[in-house]
Design a protein around this motif. Structure first.
Motif, PDB file in Angstrom:
ATOM      1  N   SER A  87       0.876  -1.162   0.000  1.00  0.00           N
ATOM      2  CA  SER A  87       0.000   0.000   0.000  1.00  0.00           C
ATOM      3  C   SER A  87       0.917   1.216   0.000  1.00  0.00           C
ATOM      4  O   SER A  87       2.094   1.113   0.300  1.00  0.00           O
ATOM      5  CB  SER A  87      -0.874   0.014   1.254  1.00  0.00           C
ATOM      6  OG  SER A  87      -1.748  -1.087   1.253  1.00  0.00           O
ATOM      7  N   GLN A 101      -2.970   4.389   2.574  1.00  0.00           N
ATOM      8  CA  GLN A 101      -3.915   3.687   1.700  1.00  0.00           C
ATOM      9  C   GLN A 101      -4.538   2.516   2.449  1.00  0.00           C
ATOM     10  O   GLN A 101      -3.828   1.724   3.077  1.00  0.00           O
ATOM     11  CB  GLN A 101      -3.176   3.174   0.458  1.00  0.00           C
ATOM     12  CG  GLN A 101      -4.081   2.565  -0.584  1.00  0.00           C
ATOM     13  CD  GLN A 101      -3.300   2.105  -1.809  1.00  0.00           C
ATOM     14  OE1 GLN A 101      -2.091   1.959  -1.764  1.00  0.00           O
ATOM     15  NE2 GLN A 101      -4.002   1.884  -2.891  1.00  0.00           N
ATOM     16  N   GLU A 106      -8.491   1.911  -3.122  1.00  0.00           N
ATOM     17  CA  GLU A 106      -7.845   3.139  -3.586  1.00  0.00           C
ATOM     18  C   GLU A 106      -8.102   4.278  -2.607  1.00  0.00           C
ATOM     19  O   GLU A 106      -7.732   5.413  -2.866  1.00  0.00           O
ATOM     20  CB  GLU A 106      -8.361   3.510  -4.986  1.00  0.00           C
ATOM     21  CG  GLU A 106      -7.914   2.534  -6.070  1.00  0.00           C
ATOM     22  CD  GLU A 106      -6.408   2.411  -6.192  1.00  0.00           C
ATOM     23  OE1 GLU A 106      -5.726   3.447  -6.247  1.00  0.00           O
ATOM     24  OE2 GLU A 106      -5.899   1.268  -6.196  1.00  0.00           O
ATOM     25  N   ARG A 107      -8.738   3.963  -1.487  1.00  0.00           N
ATOM     26  CA  ARG A 107      -9.057   4.993  -0.491  1.00  0.00           C
ATOM     27  C   ARG A 107      -7.868   5.254   0.426  1.00  0.00           C
ATOM     28  O   ARG A 107      -7.093   4.351   0.728  1.00  0.00           O
ATOM     29  CB  ARG A 107     -10.260   4.559   0.348  1.00  0.00           C
ATOM     30  CG  ARG A 107     -11.577   4.578  -0.435  1.00  0.00           C
ATOM     31  CD  ARG A 107     -12.789   4.335   0.472  1.00  0.00           C
ATOM     32  NE  ARG A 107     -12.738   5.178   1.659  1.00  0.00           N
ATOM     33  CZ  ARG A 107     -12.879   4.705   2.903  1.00  0.00           C
ATOM     34  NH1 ARG A 107     -13.066   3.428   3.113  1.00  0.00           N
ATOM     35  NH2 ARG A 107     -12.824   5.523   3.938  1.00  0.00           N
ATOM     36  N   PHE A 108      -7.758   6.506   0.874  1.00  0.00           N
ATOM     37  CA  PHE A 108      -6.702   6.901   1.800  1.00  0.00           C
ATOM     38  C   PHE A 108      -7.326   7.484   3.059  1.00  0.00           C
ATOM     39  O   PHE A 108      -8.371   8.133   3.012  1.00  0.00           O
ATOM     40  CB  PHE A 108      -5.795   7.959   1.152  1.00  0.00           C
ATOM     41  CG  PHE A 108      -4.850   7.386   0.135  1.00  0.00           C
ATOM     42  CD1 PHE A 108      -3.531   7.110   0.462  1.00  0.00           C
ATOM     43  CD2 PHE A 108      -5.290   7.100  -1.155  1.00  0.00           C
ATOM     44  CE1 PHE A 108      -2.659   6.573  -0.472  1.00  0.00           C
ATOM     45  CE2 PHE A 108      -4.423   6.558  -2.095  1.00  0.00           C
ATOM     46  CZ  PHE A 108      -3.108   6.293  -1.759  1.00  0.00           C
TER      47      PHE A 108
END
Ligand SMILES: [Zn+2]
Length: 133
Positions: A87, A101, A106-108
């Protein structure tokens, strides 16, 4: 990710290599699996190279390949294992927020530093090796 908008308004860009505000993260829960996968890729090539047997090399790679091509193929395989397991983390150079991440996404998610400022914690320490002398 090529751009990530930080809460502070700064836009974190990732369009080149060697960024001092980016790092890869290998979760401990998958570390052993990652190294097992790398070992599984390396072992047939090393064994084939040690034997000097071109047929064994072909078996290891599914086709006959000149050495440079086999090396490229191995690098591709290991790169894809790396990309699958790692990540990314980014540190905002404006406010110091650390963006991590989420696994398999794809989220942070962001974390605010106690000091409230950029600390270059993902950068390689400058002059570190010189100080050892
Ligand atoms: Zn920021």
């Amino acid at each position: 990710m090529s751009k990530l908008g930080c809460t502070c308004g700064h836009v974190i860009t990732d369009q080149t290599d060697g960024l001092p505000y980016k790092a890869s993260l290998l979760r401990d829960e998958v570390e052993n699996e990652f190294w097992d996968e790398v070992h599984r890729e390396l072992k047939p090539l090393v064994e084939a190279a040690e034997s000097g047997d071109k047929a064994a090399i072909a078996d290891a790679f599914g086709e006959f390949s000149p050495w440079f091509s086999a090396a490229d193929k191995l690098q591709d395989r290991i790169s894809s294992l790396y990309i699958r397991r790692m990540s990314s983390a980014y540190e905002c150079q404006s406010c110091g927020r650390l963006w991590v991440q989420k696994d398999d996404s794809e989220r942070f998610v962001s974390y605010v530093p106690e000091e409230g400022a950029y600390g270059a914690i993902l950068a390689v320490a400058s002059g570190g090796s010189e100080n050892l002398n």
